[in-house]
Each structure stands twice: as structure tokens, then as C-alpha cells.
Design a protein around this motif. Structure first.
Motif, short mmCIF file in Angstrom:
data_model
loop_
_atom_site.label_atom_id
_atom_site.label_comp_id
_atom_site.label_asym_id
_atom_site.label_seq_id
_atom_site.Cartn_x
_atom_site.Cartn_y
_atom_site.Cartn_z
N LYS A 1 -12.25 15.74 -1.08
CA LYS A 1 -13.70 15.59 -1.14
C LYS A 1 -14.25 15.31 0.26
CE LYS A 1 -16.99 12.98 -3.90
NZ LYS A 1 -17.09 11.84 -4.82
N ALA A 2 -13.49 14.57 1.03
CA ALA A 2 -13.93 14.23 2.39
C ALA A 2 -13.77 15.42 3.34
CB ALA A 2 -13.14 13.04 2.91
N GLY A 3 -13.07 16.46 2.88
CA GLY A 3 -12.92 17.66 3.71
C GLY A 3 -11.63 17.70 4.50
N GLU A 4 -10.78 16.74 4.32
CA GLU A 4 -9.52 16.73 5.08
C GLU A 4 -8.38 16.30 4.16
OE1 GLU A 4 -6.78 17.31 6.88
OE2 GLU A 4 -8.17 17.46 8.58
N VAL A 5 -7.65 17.28 3.66
CA VAL A 5 -6.63 17.02 2.65
C VAL A 5 -5.54 16.08 3.16
CG1 VAL A 5 -5.32 19.10 3.19
CG2 VAL A 5 -5.16 18.15 0.91
N ARG A 6 -5.36 16.05 4.49
CA ARG A 6 -4.31 15.20 5.05
C ARG A 6 -4.74 13.74 5.21
NH1 ARG A 6 -3.18 19.16 9.94
NH2 ARG A 6 -5.41 19.33 9.58
N ALA A 7 -5.98 13.44 4.81
CA ALA A 7 -6.51 12.09 5.07
C ALA A 7 -6.26 11.11 3.92
CB ALA A 7 -8.00 12.18 5.38
N GLN A 8 -5.25 11.37 3.11
CA GLN A 8 -4.93 10.43 2.03
C GLN A 8 -4.64 9.04 2.59
OE1 GLN A 8 -2.44 11.78 -1.39
NE2 GLN A 8 -1.93 13.46 -0.04
N ASN A 9 -3.97 9.03 3.76
CA ASN A 9 -3.64 7.73 4.37
C ASN A 9 -4.91 6.96 4.74
OD1 ASN A 9 -4.31 9.61 6.32
ND2 ASN A 9 -2.55 9.24 7.65
N LYS B 1 -7.18 7.61 -6.33
CA LYS B 1 -6.90 9.05 -6.35
C LYS B 1 -7.10 9.59 -4.94
CE LYS B 1 -8.09 9.76 -11.17
NZ LYS B 1 -9.14 10.15 -12.11
N ALA B 2 -6.17 9.29 -4.07
CA ALA B 2 -6.37 9.55 -2.65
C ALA B 2 -6.44 11.04 -2.33
CB ALA B 2 -5.28 8.88 -1.83
N LEU B 3 -5.66 11.84 -3.04
CA LEU B 3 -5.65 13.27 -2.74
C LEU B 3 -7.00 13.90 -3.03
CD1 LEU B 3 -3.99 15.68 -1.76
CD2 LEU B 3 -3.31 16.09 -4.12
N SER B 4 -7.56 13.62 -4.21
CA SER B 4 -8.84 14.25 -4.52
C SER B 4 -9.95 13.68 -3.65
CB SER B 4 -9.17 14.14 -6.02
OG SER B 4 -9.21 12.80 -6.41
N VAL C 1 0.87 -1.17 0.00
CA VAL C 1 0.00 0.00 0.00
C VAL C 1 0.90 1.22 0.00
CG1 VAL C 1 -1.81 1.25 1.23
CG2 VAL C 1 -1.76 -1.25 1.31
N SER C 2 0.80 2.04 -1.04
CA SER C 2 1.76 3.13 -1.17
C SER C 2 1.08 4.48 -1.33
CB SER C 2 2.67 2.88 -2.37
OG SER C 2 3.64 3.89 -2.42
N LEU C 3 1.60 5.44 -0.60
CA LEU C 3 1.06 6.81 -0.69
C LEU C 3 1.63 7.55 -1.90
CD1 LEU C 3 1.05 7.57 3.08
CD2 LEU C 3 -0.82 8.22 1.59
N GLU C 4 2.61 6.92 -2.56
CA GLU C 4 3.24 7.58 -3.71
C GLU C 4 3.77 6.48 -4.62
OE1 GLU C 4 6.31 9.66 -6.07
OE2 GLU C 4 6.45 7.84 -4.89
N THR D 1 -1.92 1.67 -4.90
CA THR D 1 -1.11 2.90 -4.89
C THR D 1 -1.96 4.14 -5.09
OG1 THR D 1 0.79 4.08 -5.85
CG2 THR D 1 -0.53 2.76 -7.37
N ASN D 2 -1.51 5.16 -4.39
CA ASN D 2 -2.06 6.48 -4.61
C ASN D 2 -1.72 6.88 -6.05
OD1 ASN D 2 -3.04 9.04 -4.23
ND2 ASN D 2 -1.60 9.57 -2.59
N ARG D 3 -2.67 7.50 -6.77
CA ARG D 3 -2.37 7.96 -8.13
C ARG D 3 -1.66 9.31 -8.00
NH1 ARG D 3 -3.08 6.94 -13.38
NH2 ARG D 3 -2.95 8.83 -14.62
N ARG D 4 -0.39 9.24 -7.62
CA ARG D 4 0.34 10.47 -7.31
C ARG D 4 1.83 10.20 -7.38
NH1 ARG D 4 1.39 12.47 -1.69
NH2 ARG D 4 2.05 14.62 -1.91
N LEU D 5 2.55 11.13 -7.95
CA LEU D 5 4.01 11.03 -8.00
C LEU D 5 4.59 12.32 -7.44
CD1 LEU D 5 6.27 9.59 -10.70
CD2 LEU D 5 6.62 11.97 -10.08
N VAL D 6 5.51 12.18 -6.50
CA VAL D 6 6.19 13.35 -5.93
C VAL D 6 7.67 13.26 -6.28
CG1 VAL D 6 6.74 14.62 -3.83
CG2 VAL D 6 4.54 13.46 -4.03
N HIS D 7 8.17 14.28 -6.94
CA HIS D 7 9.59 14.27 -7.33
C HIS D 7 10.47 14.53 -6.12
CE1 HIS D 7 8.47 14.14 -11.50
NE2 HIS D 7 7.68 15.18 -11.34
N PRO D 8 11.43 13.65 -5.85
CA PRO D 8 12.36 13.95 -4.76
C PRO D 8 13.24 15.15 -5.13
CG PRO D 8 12.71 11.72 -5.65
CD PRO D 8 11.77 12.41 -6.55
N PRO D 9 13.67 15.93 -4.13
CA PRO D 9 14.48 17.12 -4.44
C PRO D 9 15.76 16.76 -5.20
CG PRO D 9 14.19 16.84 -2.06
CD PRO D 9 13.38 15.80 -2.70
N GLY D 10 16.31 15.61 -4.93
CA GLY D 10 17.53 15.18 -5.61
C GLY D 10 17.32 15.04 -7.11
#
Lengths: 199, 612
Positions: A145-153, A138-141, A73-76, A95-104
Motif C-alpha cells: 500500500k505504501a508503494g514499496e513491497v520491500r518495506a515490511q521491515n 499485515k506488513a506485506l499488504s 519483533v518478527s518479520l515472520e 509479528t508480521n501476519r505471515r508464514l514462510v515455509h522453509p525449504p526443508g
């Protein structure tokens, strides 16, 4: 009952430890034995984070051997691929439908070490090409929708609960969420869980 | 976490190893706890923060591990059951006190939890602290699970009182940070205040005392031998017609047992719970008729060397496998796979590698990095600007700011341990002609930056001493410290002023500045660089992850019309919320927190606050 091994992964600071707490507490409420191996401290600062969870009577050590996870189960999405060697052939990746680029990666691009950013679809294809069933959420959206953007987990907890329904009841999950998220965020998190279930 | 205080023996709750340790101490009737936070032991303190008051005990964050042990030792010799905990390298700090404390011993139970970090998940080394038990003659227990950690801590208090010696409970990350279902025992009321009965012949460590205390210690360790032989935590797991004997302790044992159970192996396992004094008779009996023994333990060959020694007497033909034969590494933590591989090699089993092999894919690494909005990034950026093209040596320290080692900052050149930045900076300044900076945080300053400051002033060292005050001990999970105005139990406390301490030590140049004002901070650093001697600069801004530092401003966006794609923001400043796709820069709205540092950095005012 047979042991279930789950790898939870993502990026430090996104609530992975809370997710593992919720699953662990739901196990306890459902009368299932559980042990997890977590990461805290330095690794939490935007770094790659992995939690090993093992559910069932026979759980012995807090780490899952490579090739023996039933699910990831992956958040990214990049993190799902990073830890894919833990999955058993034919296992499931949620998996979350989301990709976050690492700073590196940005730095590598700046220095000309790489030509372009890694793209979501190519990572997903690499996962699919390796004998894994993939469920995209699509966990972020849904969290928004649920009203809590931090609730992707918690959205992902909802998606995972379908796969665990013969071990852990829905009520156990909901009770765990109510007990573990801040009081004022309970309703939004329950909503996030429900949206994850239906996704 | 209030559930931890439920006096319901038999109740099962889900606990982190560190929480289980707290429960174990309360089941033993602890009265005093002290620590300096350090991964993987930090959550022990975090948990006491929440329960100590209601339980009725005293708990403190001491300035460093040595102080924590001294405070705890005084409590214990006054008759109050005490626990002191720290990460493995914290024992190095406390070692001076610890070695002599063993000579003096204790009255009430004194338990020291030392949490090791094989694989250096969050540390500067992976030293094997079990050797401290030999160096100091410290009775030692090694738990394998959260449940056992709880039971062992409880048991360690009794053991400590029986032997009149402090007892070491040595854990590793996979115990401290394993979470499992733990069954409660009976909760004991906390120890009441004690009374110190004077006994200078024992507790004042002068030569005439030490000369008697040393044999005293050895005698008590002799008394500990039968207790180690009979330890309830030493367990034998039988196997029919065993082809292999295994001796193990700590996290490694879990993987050995898993291999035996999952693959139904005919192996015998002896799990050692108490490993100092070494249970010689128990092990002798176990290996006497064995043909082959495999020793499963992480890091150094602590048990293996002992077994090699014993085997010479009781079974000289015994084949001993482990680190010396190359079946195991002295590096990093183990897992079920590593242990199973060693076993299958000896049993000639064919274990298929069934793990998924995704096709080659060049995935960028994701090491930890400074958070978006972190005040340290602004500080580093200001130092770089102030230096311009001038070269400098950056002596860094232990904390979030160590992440300044990464691109694009690259501002970490030398680091050993807590507080090393300051002494080393002095050494560089005296022995080179390079400009020198010491970077350390507020909590690290109180931990060990102070004596080095005093020493530097006295010896007329010449460097810029940057105390990055983010109002908390951030890296370990935001514990309070002497500068925060709050105690570990949540009570108000005097807020020690770093400025006053520096001035009191005789530093003439002491400037506090808000690093979020990058222009002004740069100006302060320009002056500090020119100042002869030690110049103390205190960039002060609360960590954005704590309440005091929370930012509620609208997020920032790039005005694409104005952006000239100069890339100062991405290439020089490098906040993790800034994304560069080709030449186009954007701000990731899920990562941005609205701190506005990048807007100050942009030479063209192209980074603006989003208007909603």
C-alpha cells in the motif's frame, strides 16, 4: 531510564539488519544509548536470523539473556516462536501476519517425515498460549500500500515506535529512516512507517 | 558511511564494530589496508571500499590472506602505517608469512585484525586464534566493544611502532558484529607514500638473518612486557568484600560485567586488554590474596592456563574455576545467561529461570539456503542430470555453493577449507575408481584454486573442475576479485580470465556455459565427464543479488491445468520459492524473482510466466 531489550527476528535477506540500523540510529538521535548483536554472512541466505537490541544507559553486553526481552519483533511468525524463550513473561510479540515455509519443510513433506505444512494460526496460538501479548501486523499488504513491497521491515518499525514512544520520539524514527533508506525510496518508506504506526 | 570521515572529535555515531575498526585506523593515520573478505571481518573491507579514496589511502582486496599480509608488510617496512584484516581461519593462510614477519618486525605500525567466530556462525571451525600470539610471539590486544575496538586499533599502531613488531588485534563475532554508539577522536591525515630503506640483514629471511632475528624478536617481546602490565585497556572493577575474583577478556568480559552490575554482586573483575605478553605482575597482584578466581573467556583456556601457572608461585591455595572445573565450556560463544549460571553456582545464588516455555511445538528448522534464482542451483541440477545413475564424489569448497550440501541436492561430500576442493578431488581421483567433481567459486579459485589446478595438471589428476563463476565474492557480501574488472577502491582493473588461466595451465577441456541454460549446461557436463584428465567447466552467471545479475522478468506461476503433480520441480530441483502443499505445487510470489530455471526443469511445461 530502565533498559529496554528487543529481539528482532526473521528470515535472511528481508531487511532485518536495516531495521536494527533504523532503530539504532533513532536511539542515537534521541540521545539513548544502544548496542546490538547482529548476524551477517552465511546466515543471511534465507536462514533464520536474530538481532539483539538493548536500549538504555545500563546496556552492557550485546546479547539479551533468555527471559529478559521486553519485546520480540518478527518479520515472520515461525521465527517469533523460535526465539520466544527470550521474551519475559507478559512481554509483547509484534509479528508480521505471515508464514514462510522453509525449504526443508517441503523436503520433510516429500519424504513423509511430516504430514502437513505448519499453519499460521497454530503458530500464533502457541505464542499466545505462552503468556505473551501479541500484536499482528499485515506488513506485506501495508508495504504494498505504501508503494514499496520491500518495506515490511519499516512497517514493523512503525508498529514498534508506538511501544517506544517515551524513549524515542517519532521524529527521531523518521529522521533515521530518511537517512538510512535509498533516497528514491524515502517517501514510500515514510508512508510504510506511518501505516505501521496506525496498524 | 561518509560520516566516518568527519573530523569532529567527540561526535557520537552508531557504528558496527567493523566500522569502528576502520575509524580507529583512520584516527591513527593509516596509509595502506589489505584483506581477503571473510565473516566476521568482511565489513571492514566493505567500509574501506566506501571511504579509502576520499580519505586518501590505498586499499586492496588481495587474492588471499597470505598475499594481503605480504602486501601490507611491505608497506609497513617502507614506513607506511598499514592494517591487514581477515577472519580467524584466514590467519592459517597467512601464517607462513606471519611467523617469519615477526622475526623481521616492522618499521611503521602494522596492525593485524583477526576475527574469530565462536559458535561457527559462518565458518568451518571455531579455532581460538589467541594461540597464534604465543606461536608467533605477537603482541595481542582483545577488545570488548565497538568503542574499544576503535581505541585499540589506534593504540595498536603506536604499540607496533614502539616495539617494531606487528600487533594482533583479536576480535570475535560479538565485537565485529556488535553495533553501538561510538565517540570519535581526532582524525589523522593518511600516511604518505614511504621509501624502503634496504636492510637485508633484517628483511631477507635466510638462515644467517633468522639466527639474529629470533633473539631480536624475543628482546622486543621482553620490551612489550611492561607495556602489557600498564595497558590502558586492562581495567579493574572493584567489588566490596569480594566473594569471588573474576579474570576475563574479549566478549566474555561483557557478560561478567553485566552479571556484576545487574545482580549487584560483590565480585572483583580484572579485565585484560592486552593478553600477550601476559601481564603477569598485574594478575599476580589481583589473585595474590584471593580465595577463588573464575576465568571467563570464550573457547580455549588461554588465560586460565596462564593463571594456573602464576598461582603456583603467588597463591598456591587459590581455587581456580573455569573450563578445567567444568564451569565453562570450551565450545561455542557465551552469553549473559551462561556466565551468570557459572557465577551463581559459585556464589550459591538462586537465579530463577523466568524465560517463557511455549508448549511443545515441532517447528521446522530454517538453515540458510541457496537464494531463489541462484545460478548454483541450476549448475548442481545439470551435473545431476548429466550423471544420471552414475555415482560421483563431490569435493566442495567455501562459498554460497557449499549450501549444495542441502536437500534435495546433497552434492557436498568433502570440505576442509578455502581451495580444498581441488587438491582433494585429485586425491580421490588417484586413490579410488569413483568419478570426482570439484566445486568452487570464482573468488575461491583465485584465492587458492590456482596452485591446486597446476598441481593437478602436472600430476595428471582426473576430475571435473567446476568453477562456479557468479562474478563476485557472494557469501561475504559481494566484494570484487581479480576476475571482476574492478578494484577494492572502485577503479577499473584488468579482468582476469579463468578460461585463459586454465588453458595456460595446460588444461585441454575448458568450457564456459550459462547455467541458466540447463539443457546446454547438462550437455557440457556430459562431455566433461567423459574427458580423461582434468576437465574445467565454468558455469558463468552473475549472482542475482548484484546489479549485473538482477532479473527484471515477470514472475512465474504454475498452470494448474497442465501440472501433472510429478514434483520434479519441488523434489529434485528444490528452489525455495516452490511450495508444495500436499500434491499441489505453487510458486511463492514474494520469493520468486523470475529466473525461469524451474520452467526449464518442468517436464510438462506447466510453469509459465505470469502475463500482466
Amino acid at each position: 531510564m530502565k533498559q529496554t531489550n528487543i529481539i528482532l527476528c526473521g528470515i535472511g535477506g528481508e531487511g532485518l539488519v536495516l531495521l536494527s540500523n533504523i532503530i539504532g540510529e533513532a536511539c542515537r538521535l534521541a540521545g539513548e544509548n544502544v548496542i546490538s548483536g547482529e548476524m551477517h554472512g552465511l546466515a543471511q541466505r534465507s536462514g533464520s536470523v536474530i538481532v539483539h537490541m538493548r536500549i538504555g544507559d545500563e546496556v552492557l553486553s550485546p546479547l539479551i539473556p533468555p527471559g529478559e526481552a521486553d519485546m520480540i519483533v518478527s518479520l515472520e511468525v515461525m521465527e517469533a516462536l523460535r526465539y520466544l524463550h527470550y521474551l519475559k513473561p507478559g512481554g509483547t510479540v509484534i509479528t508480521n501476519r505471515r508464514l514462510v515455509h522453509p525449504p526443508g519443510e517441503t523436503h520433510d513433506l516429500v519424504m513423509g517425515n511430516v504430514k502437513k505444512y505448519v499453519e499460521y494460526d497454530e503458530v500464533l496460538d502457541a505464542i499466545k498460549g505462552a503468556d505473551a501479548d501479541v500484536i499482528e501486523i499485515k506488513a506485506l499488504s501495508l508495504a504494498k500500500k505504501a508503494g514499496e513491497v520491500r518495506a515490511q521491515n519499516v512497517v514493523l518499525a512503525g508498529a514498534l515506535s508506538n511501544a517506544l514512544e517515551d524513549k524515542i520520539s517519532r521524529d527521531s524514527f523518521l529522521q533515521a529512516i530518511r537517512g538510512m533508506v535509498p533516497e528514491k525510496a524515502v517517501d514510500d518508506n515514510v508512508k510504510a512507517f506511518e501505516l505501521g504506526e496506525k496498524a | 558511511m561518509k560520516e566516518l570521515l568527519d573530523d569532529e572529535p567527540g561526535k557520537k555515531i552508531l557504528l558496527l564494530g567493523n566500522e569502528a575498526i576502520v575509524r580507529g585506523a583512520m584516527e591513527a593515520g593509516i596509509g595502506h589496508g589489505s584483506t581477503y573478505p571473510g565473516t566476521p571481518s568482511s565489513e571492514i573491507g566493505n567500509t574501506f571500499e566506501k571511504v579509502a579514496k576520499e580519505y586518501g589511502m590505498y586499499f586492496e582486496y588481495s587474492a588471499n590472506e597470505k598475499v594481503a599480509l605480504e602486501v601490507g608488510a611491505a608497506a609497513a617496512v617502507s614506513g607506511v602505517r598499514s592494517m591487514v584484516w581477515m577472519k580467524h581461519v584466514g590467519v592459517n593462510v597467512a601464517a607462513d608469512a606471519l611467523m617469519t614477519l615477526m622475526y623481521c618486525g616492522t618499521r611503521a605500525g602494522l596492525v593485524i585484525v583477526a576475527a574469530g567466530d565462536p559458535s561457527v556462525h559462518s565458518s568451518q571451525n571455531e579455532q581460538d586464534n589467541r594461540y597464534y600470539s604465543l606461536l608467533g610471539n605477537i603482541p595481542m590486544l582483545e577488545p570488548t566493544t565497538p568503542q574499544e575496538a576503535k581505541e585499540m586499533v589506534k593504540h595498536a599502531f603506536d604499540l607496533s611502532e614502539k616495539l617494531e613488531l606487528p600487533v594482533l588485534v583479536r576480535t570475535t563475532t560479538r565485537i565485529n558484529h556488535a553495533r553501538g554508539i561510538v565517540t570519535f577522536g581526532e582524525l589523522k591525515p593518511p600516511a604518505k607514500k614511504g621509501h624502503f630503506e634496504k636492510e637485508p640483514g633484517r628483511f631477507v629471511a635466510v638462515p644467517s638473518t633468522a639466527i639474529n632475528n629470533h633473539p631480536r624478536l624475543l628482546n622486543h617481546m621482553k620490551e612489550a612486557e611492561p607495556l602489557s602490565e600498564e595497558s590502558p585497556f586492562t581495567i579493574e572493577y572493584d567489588g566490596k568484600e569480594p566473594e569471588l575474583h573474576i579474570v576475563s577478556s574479549g566478549a566474555g568480559f561483557n557478560y561478567a560485567l553485566e552479571a556484576k552490575e545487574v545482580h549487584d554482586l560483590s565480585v572483583k573483575i580484572l579485565k585484560l586488554g592486552m593478553t600477550n605478553p601476559f601481564p603477569k605482575d598485574k594478575v599476580s597482584k589481583f589473585i595474590k590474596d584471593a580465595k577463588r578466581v573464575l576465568v571467563v573467556e570464550e573457547l580455549e583456556p588461554f588465560l586460565e592456563d596462564k593463571i594456573t601457572q602464576i598461582a603456583k608461585e603467588v597463591n598456591p591455595k587459590l581455587e581456580i574455576y573455569g573450563k578445567h572445573t567444568g564451569h565453562f565450556s570450551r565450545l561455542y560463544e557465551y552469553n549473559p545467561d551462561i556466565v551468570m549460571k557459572a557465577i551463581s553456582e559459585l556464589l550459591e545464588l538462586d537465579v530463577k529461570d523466568e524465560s517463557l516455555k511455549p508448549k511443545e511445538f515441532s517447528l521446522p528448522t530454517r538453515p540458510p539456503s541457496l537464494c531463489p534464482g541462484c545460478p548454483h542451483r541450476a549448475t548442481y541440477y545439470a551435473v545431476k542430470r548429466a550423471l544420471g545413475k552414475k555415482e560421483a564424489v563431490f569435493s566442495t569448497d567455501i562459498g554460497c555453493y557449499t549450501l549444495g550440501i542441502q536437500d534435495p541436492m546433497n552434492m557436498a561430500d568433502f570440505l576442509l577449507c578455502m581451495g580444498s576442493s581441488v587438491g582433494a578431488a585429485g586425491g580421490f581421483s588417484k586413490n579410488t575408481d569413483q568419478k570426482v567433481f570439484a566445486f568452487l567459486g570464482d573468488s575461491t579459485f583465485f584465492h587458492s584454486g590456482l596452485p591446486a589446478l597446476v598441481s593437478g595438471v602436472y600430476n595428471q589428476h582426473d576430475f571435473v573442475y567446476v568453477i562456479m563463476d557468479n562474478r563476485t565474492t557472494a557469501m561475504t557480501g559481494h566484494q570484487p576479485h581479480p576476475g571482476t574488472g574492478i578494484t577494492g577502491m572502485g577503479d577499473p582493473a584488468p579482468m582476469l580470465s579463468i578460461e585463459n588461466l586454465a588453458r595456460g595451465a595446460g588444461v585441454e577441456f575448458v568450457e564456459t556455459v550459462d547455467p541458466f541454460d540447463i539443457e546446454k549446461t547438462t550437455e557440457v557436463f556430459r562431455k566433461a565427464i567423459e574427458h580423461p584428465g582434468i576437465a574445467v567447466v565454468i558455469p558463468k552467471h552473475a549472482c542475482v543479488l548484484i546489479e549485473e545479475g538482477k532479473i527484471k522478468e515477470p514472475l512465474y506461476v504454475i498452470d494448474k491445468e497442465v501440472c501433472t503433480q510429478c514434483h520434479v520441480c519441488t523434489d529434485k530441483f528444490g528452489c525455495t520459492a516452490l511450495v508444495r502443499d500436499g500434491d499441489v505445487v505453487s510458486i511463492n510470489a514474494t520469493l520468486c524473482i523470475g529466473c525461469g530455471q524451474c520452467a526449464q526443469v518442468c517436464p510438462f511445461d506447466a510453469i509459465i510466466q505470469e502475463v500482466k
